[in-house]
Write a protein that holds these residues in place. Structure first.
Motif, mmCIF file in Angstrom:
data_model
loop_
_atom_site.group_PDB
_atom_site.id
_atom_site.type_symbol
_atom_site.label_atom_id
_atom_site.label_comp_id
_atom_site.label_asym_id
_atom_site.label_seq_id
_atom_site.Cartn_x
_atom_site.Cartn_y
_atom_site.Cartn_z
ATOM 1 N N PRO B 73 0.807 -1.236 0.000
ATOM 2 C CA PRO B 73 0.000 0.000 0.000
ATOM 3 C C PRO B 73 0.836 1.280 0.000
ATOM 4 O O PRO B 73 0.280 2.362 -0.146
ATOM 5 C CB PRO B 73 -0.805 -0.104 1.304
ATOM 6 C CG PRO B 73 -0.162 -1.142 2.127
ATOM 7 C CD PRO B 73 0.794 -1.915 1.296
ATOM 8 N N LEU B 74 2.149 1.165 0.123
ATOM 9 C CA LEU B 74 2.986 2.362 0.293
ATOM 10 C C LEU B 74 3.433 2.963 -1.036
ATOM 11 O O LEU B 74 3.666 2.254 -2.007
ATOM 12 C CB LEU B 74 4.239 2.006 1.110
ATOM 13 C CG LEU B 74 4.010 1.393 2.491
ATOM 14 C CD1 LEU B 74 5.351 1.074 3.152
ATOM 15 C CD2 LEU B 74 3.192 2.347 3.371
ATOM 16 N N THR B 75 3.564 4.299 -1.040
ATOM 17 C CA THR B 75 4.147 4.956 -2.214
ATOM 18 C C THR B 75 5.667 4.772 -2.173
ATOM 19 O O THR B 75 6.238 4.426 -1.136
ATOM 20 C CB THR B 75 3.831 6.464 -2.220
ATOM 21 O OG1 THR B 75 4.182 7.008 -0.955
ATOM 22 C CG2 THR B 75 2.351 6.716 -2.489
ATOM 23 N N ALA B 76 6.306 5.026 -3.312
ATOM 24 C CA ALA B 76 7.739 4.760 -3.454
ATOM 25 C C ALA B 76 8.567 5.448 -2.373
ATOM 26 O O ALA B 76 9.503 4.860 -1.827
ATOM 27 C CB ALA B 76 8.210 5.205 -4.831
ATOM 28 N N ASP B 77 8.204 6.699 -2.064
ATOM 29 C CA ASP B 77 9.014 7.435 -1.092
ATOM 30 C C ASP B 77 8.941 6.786 0.286
ATOM 31 O O ASP B 77 9.942 6.711 0.998
ATOM 32 C CB ASP B 77 8.597 8.907 -1.035
ATOM 33 C CG ASP B 77 7.119 9.097 -0.783
ATOM 34 O OD1 ASP B 77 6.313 8.428 -1.463
ATOM 35 O OD2 ASP B 77 6.756 9.905 0.087
ATOM 36 N N ALA B 78 7.764 6.269 0.640
ATOM 37 C CA ALA B 78 7.614 5.608 1.939
ATOM 38 C C ALA B 78 8.422 4.305 1.948
ATOM 39 O O ALA B 78 9.038 3.955 2.962
ATOM 40 C CB ALA B 78 6.143 5.334 2.220
ATOM 41 N N ARG B 79 8.452 3.609 0.837
ATOM 42 C CA ARG B 79 9.238 2.372 0.760
ATOM 43 C C ARG B 79 10.733 2.689 0.927
ATOM 44 O O ARG B 79 11.457 1.969 1.608
ATOM 45 C CB ARG B 79 9.001 1.672 -0.576
ATOM 46 C CG ARG B 79 7.550 1.250 -0.735
ATOM 47 C CD ARG B 79 7.313 0.515 -2.040
ATOM 48 N NE ARG B 79 5.868 0.454 -2.317
ATOM 49 C CZ ARG B 79 5.297 -0.434 -3.111
ATOM 50 N NH1 ARG B 79 6.038 -1.344 -3.724
ATOM 51 N NH2 ARG B 79 3.997 -0.421 -3.309
ATOM 52 N N ALA B 80 11.162 3.780 0.282
ATOM 53 C CA ALA B 80 12.572 4.173 0.397
ATOM 54 C C ALA B 80 12.898 4.503 1.845
ATOM 55 O O ALA B 80 13.967 4.156 2.341
ATOM 56 C CB ALA B 80 12.855 5.372 -0.499
ATOM 57 N N ARG B 81 11.949 5.162 2.506
ATOM 58 C CA ARG B 81 12.212 5.545 3.898
ATOM 59 C C ARG B 81 12.265 4.331 4.823
ATOM 60 O O ARG B 81 12.876 4.384 5.882
ATOM 61 C CB ARG B 81 11.180 6.574 4.361
ATOM 62 C CG ARG B 81 11.362 7.935 3.659
ATOM 63 C CD ARG B 81 10.605 9.053 4.348
ATOM 64 N NE ARG B 81 9.176 8.870 4.284
ATOM 65 C CZ ARG B 81 8.393 9.372 3.317
ATOM 66 N NH1 ARG B 81 8.925 10.097 2.340
ATOM 67 N NH2 ARG B 81 7.095 9.156 3.321
ATOM 68 N N LEU B 82 11.635 3.213 4.398
ATOM 69 C CA LEU B 82 11.749 1.981 5.184
ATOM 70 C C LEU B 82 13.145 1.378 5.053
ATOM 71 O O LEU B 82 13.558 0.560 5.874
ATOM 72 C CB LEU B 82 10.739 0.937 4.692
ATOM 73 C CG LEU B 82 9.281 1.064 5.106
ATOM 74 C CD1 LEU B 82 8.488 -0.112 4.521
ATOM 75 C CD2 LEU B 82 9.150 1.072 6.621
ATOM 76 N N GLY B 83 13.855 1.757 3.983
ATOM 77 C CA GLY B 83 15.206 1.230 3.796
ATOM 78 C C GLY B 83 15.374 0.406 2.534
ATOM 79 O O GLY B 83 16.326 -0.366 2.410
ATOM 80 N N LEU B 84 14.452 0.574 1.591
ATOM 81 C CA LEU B 84 14.584 -0.135 0.317
ATOM 82 C C LEU B 84 15.204 0.815 -0.711
ATOM 83 O O LEU B 84 14.870 1.996 -0.749
ATOM 84 C CB LEU B 84 13.197 -0.601 -0.155
ATOM 85 C CG LEU B 84 13.138 -1.414 -1.456
ATOM 86 C CD1 LEU B 84 13.902 -2.733 -1.307
ATOM 87 C CD2 LEU B 84 11.682 -1.708 -1.847
ATOM 88 N N PHE B 85 16.118 0.286 -1.515
ATOM 89 C CA PHE B 85 16.824 1.130 -2.485
ATOM 90 C C PHE B 85 16.886 0.398 -3.815
ATOM 91 O O PHE B 85 17.138 -0.798 -3.859
ATOM 92 C CB PHE B 85 18.244 1.408 -1.984
ATOM 93 C CG PHE B 85 19.031 2.345 -2.850
ATOM 94 C CD1 PHE B 85 19.088 3.700 -2.551
ATOM 95 C CD2 PHE B 85 19.729 1.879 -3.956
ATOM 96 C CE1 PHE B 85 19.826 4.574 -3.345
ATOM 97 C CE2 PHE B 85 20.469 2.743 -4.752
ATOM 98 C CZ PHE B 85 20.513 4.095 -4.440
#
Ligand SMILES: Nc1ncnc2c1ncn2[C@@H]1O[C@H](COP(=O)(O)OP(=O)(O)OP(=O)(O)O)[C@@H](O)[C@H]1O
Ligand SMILES: [Mg+2]
Lengths: 447, 252
Positions: B73-85
């Motif tokens: 359900p997360l947008t890309a920026d939220a995924r990046a903030r979780l630590g995904l790159f």
């Protein structure tokens, strides 16, 4: 707050005011003003139906005769403008375009160099030949608005840099306006003699808000042989302002102009950025950015007139429009038969930030010489979704990603502006506007 | 036992109405290095984009979690903030946005902001490690960069942002031998208990540098087989034919 003039009750634009202006002028100027007023009355208001030049810019709601010329300056606006000077070019002399005689601030350095910085009104009396020669760049009856300006201008700012003198500090010219249903005729005339150089910042501002104002402005810049002029202008009128302006530069042999225009304010503006590359080897780099929102309407018309041989010009205007704002751009490169080996380029890039925003762009070439290199380009598009995704994939939230892209779009221009202080000011004004504020008008503290 | 940082199960995704991922199962534990191989068009980049949250890629089934959090359900920026790159296979140019400004914005967004001086020092160090010229700081992101320069710039971002898991989508393609070593060394330096890697590649060469814990083969939108580092060498020797033949037989 305005400083009222005691002498005459305010009268709206008309015969009476025109006569008073002529009366108060030296004979040569009075004659010019009378011809101008007659021309103004004779020329019909431009119409989006009849006039091809005005087809996309509708001014049927503008009635100049409803506006009364300002009689003083709004000191709060002047303070806000001075603060901009303080941060962007603290050493610059500060000249206020006012109907009331106002001393130039911080002009000691320039005066010591023999540079003249004074009101245009004063210069018309003290240095009539210099002013006459500069004004000759514009025919009195060239258009309705040029005629009106000629009949009505008051105050104004005049700068003259003598031969071989390189001005040590810039001149910051403030054209303030305020009040309601008021008219201003902002005037800048800058003459650079042979081999001289100068940086000018020419700023237009009125308070934030919807107050109806009418600005009919004129800028005449003349650069002599080998002279170098850096001219920066920022238009920050409030959202109720009608702004019509001609900003014309004439370049002698090997003279160089670097022009930077920042357009943020006004309800509707139509401006002409014109460079006449008269002298052999003269060069002009013209840059511009424009950001609009709400229902603002911007019309930029540019002219790169190559007359001399081996002349070079390059123009890039970047526009971003949001909400229901609209941009109209017409750019012309005109190469005279004498302009052999001319090199000219004109480009207009538009970024549409909302579905309702619109940009029209018509660059044109008129080439009547052989062996020239000329081109044009125009684009319009929305924010690139891949660019936005790329930024978001690094954690940047979507709104900030969009802001970065818009700012980047403009930085491509700002990064080329030689006066870094001015570029930074423009960047800061832009950021505020991108963030949802309005670039229209200056926050002027009352009192 | 180490926890799975990325856990994908039965993931289906479509792009422009066409189903590309048809039930991907994959698990990467904290700090592990995994390789994802597979023929052209098998869906590797699609998986990478889907995990990163590209709006064009629509998940039609299955699940994907990151450190236990539902990614989908997360947008890309939220995924990046979780630590995904994601190291992009084709990084996007953004004229006007300088590398420095961009990195600062990204660090700020991820709550990893640091004082200007420290930031510039670290940037300088990382650029030296990756043999990126100082002039790239003020250049606009990927604007006019060569293919190899873009790849190095991706690794520079990785080095500055220090995610928990990096997906490298063909970061090794288009690099000369020296650049490949520089990039591989860079990745090796960064990965460890705090950072895992999922390397998408066609070449075992980078894997000789990275020593993956697991190698997976994606085919027609599914992981059809997984194995150790040997699997990559086998693919290099024999191509995908024998593996895909076996896999096809196994599913039959
Ligand atoms: N935007 C798109 N529109 C239509 N089809 C797409 C789109 N993106 C990917 N595809 C299709 O999805 C399939 C998988 O593509 P993908 O890029 O994921 O493959 P890949 O495994 O990364 O290949 P390669 O090894 O060549 O990089 C391909 O058939 C491709 O054509
Ligand atoms: Mg791919």
């Amino acid at each position: 707050m305005t400083t009222p003039l005691a002498d005459s009750p305010a009268a709206a634009l008309g015969q009476e005011v025109a006569a008073a202006r002529a009366e108060a002028s030296p004979a040569w100027l009075a004659a010019r003003r009378r011809i101008a007023w007659d021309a103004y009355e004779a020329i019909p208001m431009p119409s989006s139906q009849r006039d091809e030049d005005w087809r996309r810019t509708d001014i049927s709601a503008l009635h100049p005769e409803r506006f009364t010329p300002i009689e003083g300056v709004d000191t709060a606006v002047v303070d806000a403008m001075r603060a901009q000077r303080d941060s962007a070019a603290p050493k610059a002399a500060f000249a206020i375009d006012s109907p009331v005689a106002t001393p130039i601030e911080g002009a000691d350095t320039l005066h010591a160099q023999g540079i003249i910085v004074t009101s245009l009104e004063e210069a018309a009396m003290v240095h009539p030949e210099l002013v006459q020669r500069a004004l000759a760049a514009v025919r009195v009856d060239e258009s309705k608005f040029i005629a009106l300006w000629n009949a009505m201008w008051r105050g104004g700012v005049f700068v003259y840099v003598p031969q071989g003198v390189e001005a040590l500090v810039p001149v910051w010219i403030a054209h303030p306006a305020g009040g309601d249903d008021r008219a201003v005729f902002p005037s800048t005339v800058v003459v650079l003699d042979e081999g001289s150089s100068l940086t000018v910042i020419d700023a237009y501002a009125s308070p934030v808000g919807l107050a109806a104002l009418f600005s009919d402005a004129m800028v005449i810049l003349a650069a002599g042989r080998d002279a170098r002029l850096d001219y920066n202008t920022v238009q920050q009128w409030g959202e109720g302002v009608w702004h019509v302006a001609v900003q014309r530069t004439v370049l002698d042999a090997n003279a160089k102009l670097r022009f930077m225009g920042v357009t943020l304010g006004a309800r509707l503006q139509k401006v002409w950025w014109e460079v006449i590359l008269d002298g052999v080897g003269s060069e002009a780099d013209v840059l511009g950015i424009c950001f609009g929102d709400g229902t603002q309407h911007f019309d930029h018309q540019s002219l790169q007139a190559h007359v001399g041989a081996e002349t070079r010009s390059n123009l890039l205007l970047k526009v971003a429009v949001r909400d229901r704002a609209r941009s109209v751009y017409g750019g012309m490169i005109d190469v005279a038969p004498t302009a052999v080996h001319a090199d000219g380029y004109v480009a207009n890039r538009n970024l549409l930030l909302s579905q309702g925003a619109k940009a029209d762009s018509i660059p044109r070439l008129e080439i009547r010489a052989n062996d020239v290199k000329c081109g044009h380009g125009a684009t319009a598009g929305h924010i690139d979704s891949d660019q936005r995704f790329y930024l978001m994939a690094r954690g940047v939230p979507p709104e900030e990603a969009s802001s970065l892209i818009v700012r980047g779009f403009m930085d491509d221009v700002l990064d080329r502006v030689p006066h870094r202080g001015f570029a930074e000011l423009a960047g800061a004004l832009l950021d505020a506007e991108i963030a949802g504020g309005s670039g229209a008008g200056v926050a002027a503290e009352a009192g | 036992m180490t926890q799975a940082v990325l856990s994908i199960s039965g993931l289906h995704a479509a792009v422009e109405g066409k189903e590309i991922l048809k039930g991907v199962d994959l698990e990467v534990k904290q700090g592990e290095i995994h390789a994802l191989m597979g023929p052209n068009g098998s869906g590797k980049s699609t998986l990478a984009y889907t995990l990163m949250g590209h709006p064009k890629y629509v998940v039609t089934g299955g699940s994907a979690t990151f450190g236990g959090t539902d990614l989908l359900p997360l947008t890309a920026d939220a995924r990046a903030r979780l630590g995904l790159f994601l190291c992009f296979q084709y990084p996007t140019a953004i004229p006007g946005v300088s590398t420095v400004n961009f990195l600062r914005a990204a660090l700020r967004a991820q709550g990893k902001e640091m004082p200007a001086r420290e930031f510039l020092n670290r940037l300088s160090t990382e650029m030296k490690e990756l043999k990126i010229d100082e002039s790239f700081r003020s250049r606009y992101i990927n604007d006019g960069f060569s293919g190899g320069e873009k790849k190095r710039m991706e690794i520079l971002q990785l080095a500055m942002l220090r995610p928990k898991l990096a997906i490298l989508d063909e970061t090794d393609s288009g690099l000369d031998v020296d650049a490949l070593r520089t990039v591989a060394d860079g990745v090796m330096r960064l990965c460890g208990p705090d950072m895992g890697v999922l390397v998408i590649t066609h070449y075992p060469r980078i894997l000789e540098h990275l020593h993956p814990d697991r190698v997976h083969v994606l085919h027609d939108g599914r992981v059809v087989t997984s194995g150790g580092a040997d699997l990559a060498r086998q693919i290099e020797r024999e191509g995908y034919e024998p593996i895909l033949g076996t896999a096809a037989a196994a599913t039959a």
